[in-house]
Write a protein that holds these residues in place. Structure first.
Motif, mmCIF file in Angstrom:
data_model
loop_
_atom_site.group_PDB
_atom_site.id
_atom_site.type_symbol
_atom_site.label_atom_id
_atom_site.label_comp_id
_atom_site.label_asym_id
_atom_site.label_seq_id
_atom_site.Cartn_x
_atom_site.Cartn_y
_atom_site.Cartn_z
ATOM 1 N N SER A 43 0.886 -1.173 0.000
ATOM 2 C CA SER A 43 0.000 0.000 0.000
ATOM 3 C C SER A 43 0.924 1.223 0.000
ATOM 4 C CB SER A 43 -0.963 -0.007 1.193
ATOM 5 O OG SER A 43 -0.379 0.538 2.345
ATOM 6 N N ARG A 44 0.307 2.427 -0.052
ATOM 7 C CA ARG A 44 1.146 3.623 -0.207
ATOM 8 C C ARG A 44 1.941 3.947 1.048
ATOM 9 N NH1 ARG A 44 -3.729 7.491 -1.505
ATOM 10 N NH2 ARG A 44 -4.448 6.126 0.167
ATOM 11 N N ASP A 45 1.323 3.751 2.197
ATOM 12 C CA ASP A 45 1.889 4.251 3.449
ATOM 13 C C ASP A 45 2.781 3.188 4.093
ATOM 14 O OD1 ASP A 45 2.199 4.774 6.257
ATOM 15 O OD2 ASP A 45 0.541 6.199 6.141
ATOM 16 N N VAL A 70 -0.117 1.771 -6.505
ATOM 17 C CA VAL A 70 -0.502 0.961 -7.679
ATOM 18 C C VAL A 70 -0.540 1.787 -8.961
ATOM 19 C CG1 VAL A 70 -1.770 -0.810 -6.379
ATOM 20 C CG2 VAL A 70 -3.004 1.229 -7.213
ATOM 21 N N ARG A 71 -0.513 3.131 -8.840
ATOM 22 C CA ARG A 71 -0.478 3.973 -10.047
ATOM 23 C C ARG A 71 0.916 4.033 -10.653
ATOM 24 N NH1 ARG A 71 -3.618 8.764 -6.900
ATOM 25 N NH2 ARG A 71 -2.320 7.889 -5.252
ATOM 26 N N ASP A 72 1.899 3.496 -9.941
ATOM 27 C CA ASP A 72 3.299 3.554 -10.360
ATOM 28 C C ASP A 72 3.736 2.144 -10.783
ATOM 29 O OD1 ASP A 72 6.073 3.577 -10.474
ATOM 30 O OD2 ASP A 72 6.321 4.768 -8.646
ATOM 31 N N ALA A 98 -8.046 0.821 -3.673
ATOM 32 C CA ALA A 98 -9.119 1.660 -4.223
ATOM 33 C C ALA A 98 -9.166 2.972 -3.472
ATOM 34 C CB ALA A 98 -10.476 0.953 -4.107
ATOM 35 N N GLY A 99 -9.763 3.948 -4.139
ATOM 36 C CA GLY A 99 -10.059 5.222 -3.498
ATOM 37 C C GLY A 99 -11.495 5.577 -3.838
ATOM 38 N N ASN A 100 -12.174 6.225 -2.901
ATOM 39 C CA ASN A 100 -13.558 6.605 -3.197
ATOM 40 C C ASN A 100 -13.975 7.782 -2.330
ATOM 41 O OD1 ASN A 100 -16.068 6.540 -4.386
ATOM 42 N ND2 ASN A 100 -16.707 4.589 -3.493
ATOM 43 N N PHE A 101 -14.896 8.568 -2.842
ATOM 44 C CA PHE A 101 -15.547 9.621 -2.055
ATOM 45 C C PHE A 101 -16.873 9.900 -2.736
ATOM 46 C CE2 PHE A 101 -12.354 11.491 -4.939
ATOM 47 C CZ PHE A 101 -13.147 12.267 -5.770
ATOM 48 N N LEU A 102 -17.829 10.404 -1.944
ATOM 49 C CA LEU A 102 -19.133 10.760 -2.507
ATOM 50 C C LEU A 102 -19.033 12.150 -3.115
ATOM 51 C CD1 LEU A 102 -21.681 9.679 0.276
ATOM 52 C CD2 LEU A 102 -21.496 8.695 -2.022
ATOM 53 N N VAL A 106 -20.779 17.355 -10.958
ATOM 54 C CA VAL A 106 -20.425 18.779 -11.005
ATOM 55 C C VAL A 106 -19.599 19.220 -9.787
ATOM 56 C CG1 VAL A 106 -22.302 19.552 -12.516
ATOM 57 C CG2 VAL A 106 -22.654 19.483 -10.032
ATOM 58 N N GLY A 107 -19.480 18.332 -8.793
ATOM 59 C CA GLY A 107 -18.627 18.643 -7.639
ATOM 60 C C GLY A 107 -17.301 17.898 -7.717
ATOM 61 N N MET A 108 -17.003 17.394 -8.908
ATOM 62 C CA MET A 108 -15.814 16.551 -9.090
ATOM 63 C C MET A 108 -14.948 17.152 -10.202
ATOM 64 S SD MET A 108 -16.189 12.576 -10.236
ATOM 65 C CE MET A 108 -17.326 12.067 -8.975
ATOM 66 N N SER A 109 -13.700 17.454 -9.909
ATOM 67 C CA SER A 109 -12.815 17.962 -10.967
ATOM 68 C C SER A 109 -12.387 16.803 -11.872
ATOM 69 C CB SER A 109 -11.574 18.598 -10.342
ATOM 70 O OG SER A 109 -10.785 17.593 -9.725
ATOM 71 N N ALA A 110 -11.822 17.163 -13.012
ATOM 72 C CA ALA A 110 -11.301 16.119 -13.908
ATOM 73 C C ALA A 110 -10.265 15.287 -13.169
ATOM 74 C CB ALA A 110 -10.682 16.762 -15.157
ATOM 75 N N ASN A 111 -9.485 15.941 -12.307
ATOM 76 C CA ASN A 111 -8.463 15.196 -11.560
ATOM 77 C C ASN A 111 -9.081 14.286 -10.497
ATOM 78 O OD1 ASN A 111 -5.715 14.525 -11.047
ATOM 79 N ND2 ASN A 111 -5.799 15.782 -9.192
ATOM 80 N N GLY A 112 -10.206 14.723 -9.914
ATOM 81 C CA GLY A 112 -10.888 13.869 -8.937
ATOM 82 C C GLY A 112 -11.380 12.586 -9.595
ATOM 83 N N PHE A 113 -12.007 12.720 -10.777
ATOM 84 C CA PHE A 113 -12.479 11.540 -11.520
ATOM 85 C C PHE A 113 -11.292 10.648 -11.885
ATOM 86 C CE2 PHE A 113 -13.664 9.295 -15.412
ATOM 87 C CZ PHE A 113 -14.922 8.814 -15.099
ATOM 88 N N LYS A 114 -10.249 11.278 -12.430
ATOM 89 C CA LYS A 114 -9.076 10.531 -12.890
ATOM 90 C C LYS A 114 -8.373 9.807 -11.737
ATOM 91 C CE LYS A 114 -4.689 11.311 -15.362
ATOM 92 N NZ LYS A 114 -3.813 10.735 -14.347
ATOM 93 N N THR A 115 -8.357 10.440 -10.578
ATOM 94 C CA THR A 115 -7.650 9.837 -9.438
ATOM 95 C C THR A 115 -8.248 8.480 -9.080
ATOM 96 O OG1 THR A 115 -6.971 11.978 -8.568
ATOM 97 C CG2 THR A 115 -7.063 10.165 -6.991
ATOM 98 N N VAL A 116 -9.579 8.418 -9.033
ATOM 99 C CA VAL A 116 -10.227 7.144 -8.672
ATOM 100 C C VAL A 116 -10.051 6.113 -9.790
ATOM 101 C CG1 VAL A 116 -12.460 6.069 -8.162
ATOM 102 C CG2 VAL A 116 -11.808 8.202 -7.029
ATOM 103 N N ALA A 200 -17.661 3.713 5.777
ATOM 104 C CA ALA A 200 -17.578 4.951 6.562
ATOM 105 C C ALA A 200 -17.741 6.156 5.622
ATOM 106 C CB ALA A 200 -16.255 5.021 7.299
ATOM 107 N N ARG A 201 -17.268 6.008 4.371
ATOM 108 C CA ARG A 201 -17.378 7.112 3.411
ATOM 109 C C ARG A 201 -18.754 7.144 2.737
ATOM 110 N NH1 ARG A 201 -11.733 8.640 0.799
ATOM 111 N NH2 ARG A 201 -10.463 8.327 2.639
ATOM 112 N N LEU A 202 -19.321 5.958 2.432
ATOM 113 C CA LEU A 202 -20.574 5.924 1.664
ATOM 114 C C LEU A 202 -21.804 6.069 2.552
ATOM 115 C CD1 LEU A 202 -19.890 3.175 -1.060
ATOM 116 C CD2 LEU A 202 -19.554 5.644 -1.173
#
Ligand code: NAP
Ligand code: COA
Length: 266
Positions: A43-45, A70-72, A98-102, A106-116, A200-202
């Motif tokens: 994992s990352r940490d 995992v992106r690397d 995985a990564g996720n957020f609600l 329109v509240g999601m930047s292109a980078n937010g979409f791309k990150t997930v 916890a997030r959903l």
């Protein structure tokens, strides 16, 4: 020839778990360790993944923890190589980072979409693609942790829905291409699982949790052990003829709304 399930069927196997420092994936890793397998977690940490590996070694098992995103691709490949060199050729790969957020679109930047999409879908491609040369094959089993979002559209989940749908199709394509090499590729789609970061997030409030449960045909969250049991099955010889499938372990979540209100309309 497969045989009746034996508790020691996974003894001595090497298992690589991407996203293995917490939650469902750590639960899977701990179950494989109890079945006698050797675990490599990424994992990352670095501190979280070292602590996760320590829960396994502390219980008498064998585990190493490595920091890799995992992106690397290069970092993932280096971790797979270290796992193979330390623990032996890899029999089982779990891709669950995985990564996720609600968020509404329109509240999601292109980078937010791309990150997930990068973590879930591209990450799963990286983990599986890089693993091929390090697998103990024929006989290896690859499992992607997907989600009901992969087949059901959900509000505020456009990124996760797109990513998990892509994972489902990647599983099927790899099952076709790698079957002849003796590599089975499947997915597990967990429903809402208790005591996880995902839920916890959903469903962060008791009211949301009650609403979630009320819509499920089985009316309750699943447990990490439920998902670990599905992974154990898909990885042992009893599943030798199973590939390219998504195993729903979701209390019926994928089937739709089974709430009392929905039932009244029928
Ligand atoms: P979690 O505890 O947050 O687990 C996510 C794991 O992925 C952590 O170990 C995290 O560790 C790691 N990770 C995140 N980004 C990463 C990256 N870029 N590279 C490498 N590792 C990364 O979540 P969970 O709720 O147990 O979910 C686990 C899996 O089950 C996910 O695939 C999720 O989509 C799926 N799922 C969960 C539920 C649920 O009810 N919880 C339902 C359906 C599907 P670091 O932070 O150290 O990187
Ligand atoms: N709503 C809208 N956008 C959000 C958001 C939210 N709640 N959280 C993050 N984002 C956006 C950020 O604003 C950023 O976009 P920007 O650069 O246009 O501002 C983008 O997403 C990336 O955020 P960042 O924090 O840099 O990403 P990261 O790679 O460090 O972390 C996340 C990835 C965002 C998915 C983070 O929540 C995470 O690490 N999750 C792992 C644990 C997890 O999600 N577990 C549940 C698994 S189901």
């Amino acid at each position: 020839m497969s045989s009746a399930f034996r508790p020691d069927a996974l003894a001595g196997k090497t298992v690589f778990v991407a996203g293995g420092s917490s939650g469902i994936n750590l639960g899977i890793a701990q179950s494989f360790a109890r079945a006698g397998a050797r675990l490599a977690l990424i994992s990352r940490d670095p501190e979280r993944v070292a602590a996760a590996a320590a829960t396994i070694t502390g219980a008498g098992g064998t585990a190493i923890g490595m920091a890799a995103d995992v992106r690397d691709y290069a970092a993932v490949e280096a971790a797979l190589k270290q796992a193979r060199d330390t623990l032996g050729p890899i029999d089982i790969v779990i891709s669950g980072a995985a990564g996720n957020f609600l968020a509404p679109v329109v509240g999601m930047s292109a980078n937010g979409f791309k990150t997930v999409v990068d973590i879930d879908l591209i990450g799963t491609f990286n983990v599986f693609r890089a693993s091929f040369d390090y697998l103990n094959k024929p006989g290896a089993s690859l499992i992607a942790i997907t989600a009901p979002q992969g087949v059901n559209a959900m509000m505020f989940q456009a990124h996760a829905c797109a990513a998990k749908a892509g994972i489902n199709m990647l599983v099927k394509c790899l099952a076709m291409e790698w079957g002849p090499a003796g590599v089975r590729v499947n997915g597990i789609s967990p429903g809402p699982i208790a005591d996880t970061e995902g839920m916890a997030r959903l469903a962060p409030t008791p009211e949301m949790e009650a609403r979630y449960k009320g819509r499920l045909p089985l009316r309750d969250y699943g447990s990490k052990q439920d998902i670990a049991d599905a992974a154990l099955y898909l990885s042992c010889d009893n599943a030798r003829y199973v590939t390219g499938t998504i195993l729903d372990c979701d209390g019926g979540s994928k089937l739709g709304d089974a709430s009392a209100d929905a039932l009244k309309t029928h």
